[in-house]
Design an enzyme around this catalytic site. Structure first.
Site, PDB file in Angstrom:
ATOM      1  N   ASP A  98     -22.999 -30.156   9.029  1.00 58.94           N
ATOM      2  CA  ASP A  98     -22.420 -29.028   8.677  1.00 58.94           C
ATOM      3  C   ASP A  98     -21.020 -29.233   8.062  1.00 58.94           C
ATOM      4  O   ASP A  98     -20.286 -31.135   8.212  1.00 58.94           O
ATOM      5  CB  ASP A  98     -22.336 -28.279  10.010  1.00 58.94           C
ATOM      6  CG  ASP A  98     -22.115 -28.511  10.782  1.00 58.94           C
ATOM      7  OD1 ASP A  98     -22.592 -30.260  11.128  1.00 58.94           O
ATOM      8  OD2 ASP A  98     -21.255 -28.951  11.445  1.00 58.94           O
ATOM      9  N   GLU A 163     -21.932 -29.775  14.506  1.00 57.64           N
ATOM     10  CA  GLU A 163     -20.920 -30.746  14.859  1.00 57.64           C
ATOM     11  C   GLU A 163     -19.508 -30.478  14.927  1.00 57.64           C
ATOM     12  O   GLU A 163     -19.228 -30.256  15.558  1.00 57.64           O
ATOM     13  CB  GLU A 163     -20.981 -32.559  14.198  1.00 57.64           C
ATOM     14  CG  GLU A 163     -20.295 -33.049  15.052  1.00 57.64           C
ATOM     15  CD  GLU A 163     -18.535 -32.748  15.035  1.00 57.64           C
ATOM     16  OE1 GLU A 163     -17.655 -33.413  16.098  1.00 57.64           O
ATOM     17  OE2 GLU A 163     -18.572 -32.231  13.870  1.00 57.64           O
TER      18      GLU A 163
END
Ligand SMILES: [Zn+2]
Length: 411
Positions: A98, A163
């Site tokens: 991400d 994350e």
């Protein structure tokens, strides 16, 4: 450990993969893998692409994990593991799929989701955080295999979801639902570091963001006898907290910069509109970063005691609560295998002496340390993460790949 000529050959293979690394890094930038918290669709498409890419390269066994998340169109937040070899201890290199949103577009000189390669850099959102690590780990493994060798220890490349917004759909999900790690595994998280490549992050401070609310009684400023001045009580509370906390917790730990716990009064909410009113309420905040060796209960005891003193002395009521409370995980020991191996690898590739260090708090490695798995955070980074015009230095990407490939040679 690799023989000298073996590693030289691997390093040459890393350099030989430069064009392909650039192509992969550029492609990864094109996915707007922004989490739903920021209005995005998550990392599904990026994961799918990487999955196909890795499958095509036949580097090892692939596993696809998905956490359900109805907020995104795909309904899932995927993580991928690429596995080479059996047994333990296993070397894990964990990067995240991400990215944070681009932010204000006018601050970008180029399209954040279209990679631009210029002057030895790759520009784009995610280029450094964390695509540099994704690509470096893939290139490292490919270089080892291309050199006609196989890793001397079992290796897993882990690419996680979520994350940037708490890891509930990424690492925390994997730890809870899937038994991936062994306690003596070696875990590298290439998601933090310094421009000279010398910082290995092994510890963090506890984060305590506190809100204080002091309640008195509002009155005309000419008649303090009719009110209870919350501003005065809050001022004394602020200084008393500042003094008492610093005095009670003077410990120093050389891993950290600064080496001590920090207790900072920060935000202060607006109170009354005019000068001639005694405020009946004050709200302010402290940002505290506490050394991991200080028990949070001791800190909380001091806060409670100081608040009680102020209540008694000024006739106010003091309420306090947490805006964030993240208790530091046990630090990764300086003699942990991953730390020792990393130092050796960094020296070999970058010719610098790396140091174990602590930071102010909040990396994904803490989740692993909490689970009893020593993890080290390291990469050679310009630290452009989350900024407009984020970029990755191509030499850092290739250098980091060499460090990772070195680790694959085992102890
Ligand atoms: Zn990151």
């Amino acid at each position: 450990m690799w023989q000298k000529d073996e590693f030289e050959h691997i390093a040459e293979c890393v350099d030989g993969l430069r064009e392909e690394a650039l192509a992969l890094a550029s492609r990864l930038v094109s996915f707007e893998a922004v989490p739903p918290e920021s209005g995005g669709q998550g990392e599904h498409d990026k994961a799918k692409f990487l999955w196909e890419y890795l499958k095509g390269k036949r580097l090892g066994d692939l596993q696809w994990y998905e956490a359900k998340d109805e907020r995104v169109a795909s309904g899932v937040r995927p993580s991928i593991v690429l596995i080479v070899g059996d047994g333990s201890p296993r070397l894990w290199i964990m990067s995240h799929l991400d990215v944070v949103p681009a932010g204000a577009r006018e601050l970008w000189k180029t399209d954040p989701f279209k990679a631009v390669i210029k002057e030895g850099r790759i520009y784009g959102r995610g280029a450094e955080d964390n695509n540099q690590a994704i690509v470096a780990s893939v290139v490292a493994l490919r270089a080892v295999l291309e050199a006609g060798l196989t890793p001397r220890i079992p290796v897993s490349l882990l690419f996680v979801a979520d994350e940037e917004t708490g890891s509930n759909y990424g690492l925390k999900f994997l730890l809870k639902e899937h038994d991936l790690f062994e306690r003596d595994d070696l875990v590298l998280v290439p998601d933090g570091g310094a421009p000279d490549g010398t910082m290995i992050e092994v510890a963090e401070k506890t984060i305590a963001w506190l809100r204080f609310r002091v309640l008195g009684k509002q009155s005309h400023a000419s008649r303090p006898d009719q009110g209870v001045n919350a501003a005065r009580a809050a001022a004394y509370l602020t200084t008393s907290l500042d003094e008492t906390l610093h005095k009670t917790f003077p410990q120093k730990n050389a891993l950290f910069a600064p080496p001590d716990s920090t207790f900072e009064p920060t935000k202060h909410q607006a109170n009354v509109d005019n000068i001639n009113t005694i405020p009946g309420e004050e709200v302010f905040y402290f940002d505290c970063r506490i050394l991991p060796e200080v028990p949070i209960e001791d800190f909380e005891d001091v806060v409670r005691r100081v608040c009680a003193d102020i209540e008694k002395r000024f006739g106010v009521k003091v309420e306090w609560d947490y805006r964030q409370r993240q208790v530091a995980a046990p630090p990764t020991p300086e003699d942990a295998a991953i730390v020792i191996m990393l130092k050796k690898a960094i020296k070999e590739v970058y010719q610098v002496e790396a140091k174990s260090m602590g930071i102010g708090g909040g990396t994904v490695a803490a989740i692993l340390r909490d689970a009893g798995i020593p993890a080290a955070v390291w990469a050679k980074l310009e630290e452009t993460a989350h900024q407009p015009n984020e970029f990755c230095v191509i030499e850092n990407l290739l250098g980091d790949a060499k460090v990772m490939a070195y680790l694959m040679g085992g102890r």
